[in-house]
Design an enzyme around this catalytic site. Structure first.
Site, PDB file in Angstrom:
ATOM      1  N   ASP A 105      37.837  43.229  50.843  1.00  0.00           N
ATOM      2  CA  ASP A 105      36.908  44.591  51.382  1.00  0.00           C
ATOM      3  C   ASP A 105      35.762  44.541  51.634  1.00  0.00           C
ATOM      4  OD1 ASP A 105      40.208  46.176  50.651  1.00  0.00           O
ATOM      5  OD2 ASP A 105      39.927  44.745  48.875  1.00  0.00           O
ATOM      6  N   ASP A 160      35.883  37.598  53.113  1.00  0.00           N
ATOM      7  CA  ASP A 160      35.647  38.455  51.619  1.00  0.00           C
ATOM      8  C   ASP A 160      36.671  39.470  52.348  1.00  0.00           C
ATOM      9  OD1 ASP A 160      36.168  39.828  49.081  1.00  0.00           O
ATOM     10  OD2 ASP A 160      34.408  41.148  49.942  1.00  0.00           O
TER      11      ASP A 160
HETATM   12  C1  BG6 Z   1      38.499  43.813  45.639  1.00  0.00           C
HETATM   13  C2  BG6 Z   1      38.322  45.163  46.030  1.00  0.00           C
HETATM   14  O1  BG6 Z   1      39.024  42.719  46.981  1.00  0.00           O
HETATM   15  O2  BG6 Z   1      39.762  43.614  45.398  1.00  0.00           O
HETATM   16  C3  BG6 Z   1      37.835  45.777  44.624  1.00  0.00           C
HETATM   17  O3  BG6 Z   1      36.665  44.845  46.314  1.00  0.00           O
HETATM   18  C4  BG6 Z   1      39.251  45.830  43.859  1.00  0.00           C
HETATM   19  O4  BG6 Z   1      37.426  46.599  44.560  1.00  0.00           O
HETATM   20  C5  BG6 Z   1      40.266  44.354  44.054  1.00  0.00           C
HETATM   21  O5  BG6 Z   1      39.395  46.191  42.494  1.00  0.00           O
HETATM   22  C6  BG6 Z   1      41.797  44.177  43.094  1.00  0.00           C
HETATM   23  O6  BG6 Z   1      42.168  45.180  44.524  1.00  0.00           O
HETATM   24  P1  BG6 Z   1      43.535  45.316  44.422  1.00  0.00           P
HETATM   25  O7  BG6 Z   1      44.477  45.995  45.743  1.00  0.00           O
HETATM   26  O8  BG6 Z   1      44.297  44.362  43.835  1.00  0.00           O
HETATM   27  O9  BG6 Z   1      43.664  46.245  43.525  1.00  0.00           O
HETATM   28 MG    MG Z   2      34.472  43.096  48.576  1.00  0.00          MG
END
Ligand code: BG6
Ligand code: MG
Length: 212
Positions: free
Chosen positions: A10, A8
Site C-alpha cells: 500500500d 511494501d
Molecule cells: C498497510 C496499510 O499496508 O496495511 C495500512 O498501509 C493498513 O493503512 C495495514 O492499516 C493493514 O491492512 P489490512 O488490509 O490488513 O487492514
Molecule cells: Mg505503505
C-alpha cells in the site's frame, strides 16, 4: 551487495489509501467519531488494530470492550473488501510492470513485505502476483511494523541474508522496520516518513536509474 528488493504494498505498488479512508470514514461516521484525510494519513503502514486505536483517539465516551473493537475492525474490513473489488489490472501502469521485469532481468529477487492481511487479494486483482518470488503479509505476522518481522520473513523467503536486501517503503513504521531488519532503505516520496533513509525515489521507475 543488494540481491533482493522487498516492496511494501500500500502506497508503493498500489494506492489503496482512498479505499482505507472511505472504509474507516464509514465506520467513524456511524459511531459519530470525527475522522478526516489528515488522520487517515497517519494510518499508512500501521496495522488494522493500531489504525482503530488512532481513530478512537477522537472518541470520548466509555472505553470499548475488546469484542466490540474486533467487530469494528471486521466492519471496516468488510467495507474495504467491497471497495477492493474495484481494483483491476489497469490500476498498475505498464511502466511499473516494465520496471519489475527489468529489475528481475538485472538479477534481483523480488518480494512483497506488507502489513496488510488483504495483500494477496490486492496482488491477485491487479495481476501483480507473478512478479514476486515471495509474499510476506499481515496474515503470518506476530508483530506489525516497525517490528522487522515482515521483512525478515521476506528475506528468508527469498533465501537472502537481511544485509543483501533493500526495502521500498512509503511510511515511517516501514522504514523503521527495514532499518531494524538491517536492510537498505528506499523511500517513495509522498508518504509520511521524516526518518533518514539511504535513497529517495519519486516513482517506482526510478529504481532502474538509481544505484541500489
Ligand atoms: C498497510 C496499510 O499496508 O496495511 C495500512 O498501509 C493498513 O493503512 C495495514 O492499516 C493493514 O491492512 P489490512 O488490509 O490488513 O487492514
Ligand atoms: Mg505503505
Amino acid at each position: 551487495m543488494i540481491k533482493g528488493i522487498i516492496f511494501d504494498l500500500d502506497g508503493v505498488l498500489v494506492f489503496t489509501d482512498q479505499y482505507h479512508y472511505q472504509a474507516w470514514k464509514k465506520l467513524a461516521d456511524r459511531l459519530g467519531i470525527y475522522f478526516d484525510e489528515k488522520i487517515n494519513h497517519r494510518l499508512r503502514g500501521v496495522s488494522r488494530r493500531e489504525s482503530l486505536e488512532i481513530l478512537l483517539e477522537n472518541y470520548h465516551g466509555a472505553p470499548f470492550r475488546e469484542e466490540k473493537k474486533s467487530k469494528m475492525m471486521e466492519e471496516k474490513n468488510r467495507t474495504y473488501r467491497e471497495l477492493l473489488k474495484n481494483m483491476k489490472r489497469s490500476d498498475i501502469s505498464q511502466s511499473v510492470r516494465d520496471t519489475l521485469v527489468k529489475l528481475k532481468d538485472l538479477g534481483y529477487l523480488l518480494a512483497v513485505g506488507s502489513s496488510s492481511k488483504n495483500a494477496k487479494i490486492i496482488l491477485e486483482r491487479t495481476e501483480l502476483l507473478p512478479y514476486f518470488e515471495f509474499v510476506s503479509d499481515g496474515n503470518d505476522l506476530r508483530h506489525s511494523k516497525p517490528h522487522p518481522e515482515v521483512f525478515l520473513k521476506a528475506a528468508e523467503g527469498l533465501g537472502l541474508p537481511p544485509e543483501e536486501c533493500a526495502v521500498v517503503e512509503d511510511a515511517q513504521s516501514g522504514i523503521c522496520a527495514a532499518k531494524a531488519a538491517g536492510m537498505k532503505t528506499i523511500l517513495m516520496q509522498g508518504g509520511n516518513c521524516s526518518d533518514k533513509v539511504d535513497l529517495k525515489i519519486q516513482r517506482l521507475e526510478d529504481l532502474i536509474e538509481c544505484h541500489i
